[in-house]
Structures are given as structure tokens and as C-alpha cells.
Write a protein that holds these residues in place. Structure first.
Motif, short mmCIF file in Angstrom:
data_model
loop_
_atom_site.label_atom_id
_atom_site.label_comp_id
_atom_site.label_asym_id
_atom_site.label_seq_id
_atom_site.Cartn_x
_atom_site.Cartn_y
_atom_site.Cartn_z
N ILE A 29 0.84 -1.21 0.00
CA ILE A 29 0.00 0.00 0.00
C ILE A 29 0.86 1.25 0.00
N LEU A 30 1.92 1.24 0.81
CA LEU A 30 2.85 2.37 0.85
C LEU A 30 3.52 2.57 -0.50
N GLN A 31 3.94 1.49 -1.13
CA GLN A 31 4.58 1.58 -2.45
C GLN A 31 3.60 2.14 -3.48
N TYR A 32 2.33 1.75 -3.38
CA TYR A 32 1.32 2.27 -4.32
C TYR A 32 1.22 3.79 -4.18
N TYR A 33 1.13 4.27 -2.95
CA TYR A 33 1.02 5.72 -2.74
C TYR A 33 2.28 6.45 -3.20
N LEU A 34 3.45 5.86 -2.98
CA LEU A 34 4.68 6.49 -3.46
C LEU A 34 4.71 6.56 -4.99
N ASP A 35 4.27 5.51 -5.65
CA ASP A 35 4.21 5.52 -7.12
C ASP A 35 3.22 6.57 -7.63
N GLU A 36 2.10 6.68 -6.97
CA GLU A 36 1.10 7.69 -7.36
C GLU A 36 1.67 9.10 -7.20
N ASN A 37 2.39 9.33 -6.09
CA ASN A 37 2.99 10.64 -5.88
C ASN A 37 4.04 10.94 -6.94
N ASN A 38 4.84 9.96 -7.32
CA ASN A 38 5.85 10.16 -8.37
C ASN A 38 5.19 10.49 -9.71
N LYS A 39 4.11 9.80 -10.02
CA LYS A 39 3.39 10.08 -11.27
C LYS A 39 2.87 11.52 -11.27
N LYS A 40 2.35 11.96 -10.15
CA LYS A 40 1.82 13.33 -10.06
C LYS A 40 2.95 14.36 -10.16
N ARG A 41 4.11 14.05 -9.57
CA ARG A 41 5.25 14.97 -9.67
C ARG A 41 5.71 15.11 -11.12
N GLU A 42 5.79 13.97 -11.82
CA GLU A 42 6.20 14.02 -13.22
C GLU A 42 5.20 14.81 -14.06
N LEU A 43 3.95 14.64 -13.78
CA LEU A 43 2.91 15.38 -14.50
C LEU A 43 3.03 16.88 -14.24
N LEU A 44 3.31 17.24 -12.98
CA LEU A 44 3.50 18.65 -12.64
C LEU A 44 4.72 19.24 -13.35
N LYS A 45 5.79 18.47 -13.43
CA LYS A 45 7.00 18.94 -14.14
C LYS A 45 6.70 19.18 -15.61
#
Length: 115
Positions: A95-111
Motif C-alpha cells: 500500500i505504501l509503495q502504491y502511494y509512493l508511485d502515485e505521488n511520483n506520477k503526479k510529480r512528473e505530470l507537474l513537471k
């Protein structure tokens, strides 16, 4: 205007006899056609119902939308945080890994949006 005029009635014996014969033979054909039409309509509706049922029940083998299931599961967790107490350590790590992956995807989208 023609409604107000007196109506012509044919009440002689020959006319009645011919009408009875017409009704006798004509009514059989009408009833047979009506029955045939209802049979055809019933068969069509039965086929449509079977096709709809089959289409609803079709599931492609091996096809699962994993992303959708993950999001549904995480939404359920966010609505019921007390479920986290019942999970094992391995499950919590996933579950923690899922949330970390989601946060990374959102960061890349923001960039991408910033550039």
C-alpha cells in the motif's frame, strides 16, 4: 355531412350468407396471421433477451483492470482507515509503495505542465 344522411343497410338473406362465409374464411386467415406474428415477435424478443444476457455475462479470460481495482481498493481504505490495523506488514508495504508511485506520477505530470 355524410354522417347525418341515412345509412344504407343490406339485410337480405344473400348478403348475410355471403358475409358469414367471408367472415368464416377471412377470420381464420387473420387469426393464423396474428398467431404467426405473435410467435415471430416472441421469438425475436427471446433472442434479444438471450443476446443481452450473453453480452452482459461475457468476460474475457485473463482480462482484469488492475489499475481500477487498485484505485477502488485505495478509495475503500481512505473511507475506512480502521482496516489498516488488520493488514499484514507485507500488505502495508504494498500500500505504501502504491502511494509512493502515485505521488511520483503526479510529480512528473507537474513537471511536464510547468515546462
Amino acid at each position: 355531412m355524410s354522417d347525418n344522411l341515412p345509412q344504407k343497410y343490406r339485410d337480405n338473406i344473400f348478403y348475410r350468407f355471403i358475409n358469414k362465409l367471408r367472415l368464416l374464411f377471412h377470420s381464420k386467415t387473420i387469426n393464423e396471421e396474428a398467431q404467426d406474428n405473435t410467435d415471430v415477435l416472441q421469438n425475436e424478443t427471446n433472442l434479444e433477451q438471450k443476446n443481452n444476457f450473453v453480452n452482459q455475462m461475457k468476460v474475457e479470460e485473463g482480462y482484469k483492470n488492475i489499475e481500477y481495482e487498485k484505485k477502488k481498493f485505495m478509495d475503500n481504505l481512505s473511507n475506512n482507515p480502521e482496516l489498516l490495523n488488520e493488514f499484514s506488514a507485507d500488505r502495508l508495504e504494498k500500500i505504501l509503495q502504491y502511494y509512493l508511485d502515485e505521488n511520483n506520477k503526479k510529480r512528473e505530470l507537474l513537471k511536464k505542465l510547468e515546462t
